[in-house]
Design a protein around this motif. Structure first.
Motif, PDB file in Angstrom:
ATOM      1  N   PRO A  76       0.786  -1.224   0.000  1.00  0.00           N
ATOM      2  CA  PRO A  76       0.000   0.000   0.000  1.00  0.00           C
ATOM      3  C   PRO A  76       0.828   1.288   0.000  1.00  0.00           C
ATOM      4  O   PRO A  76       0.256   2.368   0.082  1.00  0.00           O
ATOM      5  CB  PRO A  76      -0.805  -0.123   1.289  1.00  0.00           C
ATOM      6  CG  PRO A  76       0.125  -0.805   2.238  1.00  0.00           C
ATOM      7  CD  PRO A  76       0.919  -1.777   1.367  1.00  0.00           C
ATOM      8  N   GLU A  77       2.148   1.194  -0.114  1.00  0.00           N
ATOM      9  CA  GLU A  77       2.970   2.407  -0.102  1.00  0.00           C
ATOM     10  C   GLU A  77       2.626   3.351  -1.260  1.00  0.00           C
ATOM     11  O   GLU A  77       2.669   4.559  -1.118  1.00  0.00           O
ATOM     12  CB  GLU A  77       4.469   2.073  -0.175  1.00  0.00           C
ATOM     13  CG  GLU A  77       5.010   1.377   1.057  1.00  0.00           C
ATOM     14  CD  GLU A  77       4.858  -0.124   0.991  1.00  0.00           C
ATOM     15  OE1 GLU A  77       4.602  -0.675  -0.104  1.00  0.00           O
ATOM     16  OE2 GLU A  77       4.976  -0.757   2.053  1.00  0.00           O
ATOM     17  N   THR A  78       2.296   2.781  -2.421  1.00  0.00           N
ATOM     18  CA  THR A  78       1.927   3.563  -3.603  1.00  0.00           C
ATOM     19  C   THR A  78       0.409   3.570  -3.721  1.00  0.00           C
ATOM     20  O   THR A  78      -0.198   2.527  -3.929  1.00  0.00           O
ATOM     21  CB  THR A  78       2.546   2.944  -4.873  1.00  0.00           C
ATOM     22  OG1 THR A  78       3.951   2.821  -4.691  1.00  0.00           O
ATOM     23  CG2 THR A  78       2.264   3.790  -6.087  1.00  0.00           C
ATOM     24  N   ASP A  79      -0.201   4.750  -3.580  1.00  0.00           N
ATOM     25  CA  ASP A  79      -1.659   4.824  -3.707  1.00  0.00           C
ATOM     26  C   ASP A  79      -2.058   4.881  -5.179  1.00  0.00           C
ATOM     27  O   ASP A  79      -1.219   4.991  -6.068  1.00  0.00           O
ATOM     28  CB  ASP A  79      -2.218   6.014  -2.936  1.00  0.00           C
ATOM     29  CG  ASP A  79      -1.719   7.352  -3.447  1.00  0.00           C
ATOM     30  OD1 ASP A  79      -0.877   7.378  -4.351  1.00  0.00           O
ATOM     31  OD2 ASP A  79      -2.194   8.384  -2.940  1.00  0.00           O
ATOM     32  N   LEU A  80      -3.349   4.785  -5.459  1.00  0.00           N
ATOM     33  CA  LEU A  80      -3.834   4.719  -6.841  1.00  0.00           C
ATOM     34  C   LEU A  80      -3.563   5.996  -7.618  1.00  0.00           C
ATOM     35  O   LEU A  80      -3.263   5.956  -8.808  1.00  0.00           O
ATOM     36  CB  LEU A  80      -5.321   4.382  -6.858  1.00  0.00           C
ATOM     37  CG  LEU A  80      -5.672   2.983  -6.379  1.00  0.00           C
ATOM     38  CD1 LEU A  80      -7.173   2.789  -6.338  1.00  0.00           C
ATOM     39  CD2 LEU A  80      -5.030   1.953  -7.274  1.00  0.00           C
ATOM     40  N   PHE A  81      -3.649   7.162  -6.961  1.00  0.00           N
ATOM     41  CA  PHE A  81      -3.377   8.425  -7.638  1.00  0.00           C
ATOM     42  C   PHE A  81      -1.929   8.488  -8.091  1.00  0.00           C
ATOM     43  O   PHE A  81      -1.627   8.836  -9.234  1.00  0.00           O
ATOM     44  CB  PHE A  81      -3.699   9.609  -6.708  1.00  0.00           C
ATOM     45  CG  PHE A  81      -3.385  10.929  -7.305  1.00  0.00           C
ATOM     46  CD1 PHE A  81      -4.223  11.486  -8.260  1.00  0.00           C
ATOM     47  CD2 PHE A  81      -2.235  11.617  -6.943  1.00  0.00           C
ATOM     48  CE1 PHE A  81      -3.926  12.720  -8.844  1.00  0.00           C
ATOM     49  CE2 PHE A  81      -1.931  12.834  -7.508  1.00  0.00           C
ATOM     50  CZ  PHE A  81      -2.774  13.387  -8.470  1.00  0.00           C
ATOM     51  N   THR A  82      -1.001   8.124  -7.208  1.00  0.00           N
ATOM     52  CA  THR A  82       0.423   8.118  -7.551  1.00  0.00           C
ATOM     53  C   THR A  82       0.715   7.092  -8.625  1.00  0.00           C
ATOM     54  O   THR A  82       1.507   7.347  -9.544  1.00  0.00           O
ATOM     55  CB  THR A  82       1.269   7.825  -6.296  1.00  0.00           C
ATOM     56  OG1 THR A  82       0.894   8.746  -5.262  1.00  0.00           O
ATOM     57  CG2 THR A  82       2.744   7.940  -6.580  1.00  0.00           C
ATOM     58  N   LEU A  83       0.088   5.923  -8.558  1.00  0.00           N
ATOM     59  CA  LEU A  83       0.269   4.880  -9.564  1.00  0.00           C
ATOM     60  C   LEU A  83      -0.137   5.388 -10.937  1.00  0.00           C
ATOM     61  O   LEU A  83       0.595   5.241 -11.908  1.00  0.00           O
ATOM     62  CB  LEU A  83      -0.543   3.645  -9.188  1.00  0.00           C
ATOM     63  CG  LEU A  83      -0.572   2.516 -10.213  1.00  0.00           C
ATOM     64  CD1 LEU A  83       0.818   1.923 -10.395  1.00  0.00           C
ATOM     65  CD2 LEU A  83      -1.570   1.461  -9.794  1.00  0.00           C
ATOM     66  N   CYS A  84      -1.288   6.013 -11.018  1.00  0.00           N
ATOM     67  CA  CYS A  84      -1.796   6.525 -12.297  1.00  0.00           C
ATOM     68  C   CYS A  84      -0.872   7.614 -12.841  1.00  0.00           C
ATOM     69  O   CYS A  84      -0.524   7.620 -14.029  1.00  0.00           O
ATOM     70  CB  CYS A  84      -3.204   7.062 -12.107  1.00  0.00           C
ATOM     71  SG  CYS A  84      -4.021   7.521 -13.626  1.00  0.00           S
ATOM     72  N   LYS A  85      -0.439   8.511 -11.985  1.00  0.00           N
ATOM     73  CA  LYS A  85       0.443   9.610 -12.395  1.00  0.00           C
ATOM     74  C   LYS A  85       1.791   9.076 -12.908  1.00  0.00           C
ATOM     75  O   LYS A  85       2.259   9.488 -13.964  1.00  0.00           O
ATOM     76  CB  LYS A  85       0.670  10.549 -11.192  1.00  0.00           C
ATOM     77  CG  LYS A  85       1.528  11.730 -11.508  1.00  0.00           C
ATOM     78  CD  LYS A  85       1.703  12.584 -10.255  1.00  0.00           C
ATOM     79  CE  LYS A  85       2.766  13.634 -10.494  1.00  0.00           C
ATOM     80  NZ  LYS A  85       3.134  14.335  -9.274  1.00  0.00           N
TER      81      LYS A  85
END
Length: 90
Positions: A76-85
Motif C-alpha cells: 500500500p505504499e503507492t496509492d492509486l493516484f500516484t500509480l496513475c500519475k
C-alpha cells in the motif's frame, strides 16, 4: 470479470495471495483493463505467495523491440493516484 470491477484500494486489499503450491511465484491482475481505471495499457499488479503486491508497467521497447517492464511501486505504499500519475509519465 476484471473489466466490470472498479479499481479501488479495497479491491487491491482483497486480492488473495498466490497459492503456495502454484508453479509461478506471482500471478498478474491487469489493472488497465478494469472499469474506469484511467491507467495506460500494460499496468499490472503482481501478487506473490506471501501476499505482497507490486505494480508493473509492461511494454515493448521501441529501441530494441523486446518486451520489458518497469516497477511502479508496491501496495500500500503507492496509492492509486500516484500509480496513475507515474504510469502516465512513462
Amino acid at each position: 470479470m476484471q473489466s466490470k470491477t472498479r479499481l479501488t484500494t479495497t479491491f487491491l486489499n482483497n486480492l488473495k495471495p498466490n497459492p503456495r503450491t502454484a508453479k509461478s511465484a506471482d500471478y498478474e491482475v491487469n489493472l488497465s483493463a478494469m472499469k474506469d481505471s484511467g491507467l495506460p495499457t500494460g499496468v499490472r499488479c503482481l501478487v506473490g505467495k506471501s501476499g505482497g503486491k507490486r505494480f508493473l508497467l509492461r511494454y515493448t521497447s521501441p529501441v530494441a523491440g523486446k518486451k520489458a517492464s518497469i516497477g511502479l511501486g508496491k501496495h500500500p505504499e503507492t496509492d492509486l493516484f500516484t500509480l496513475c500519475k507515474t504510469a502516465k509519465e512513462y
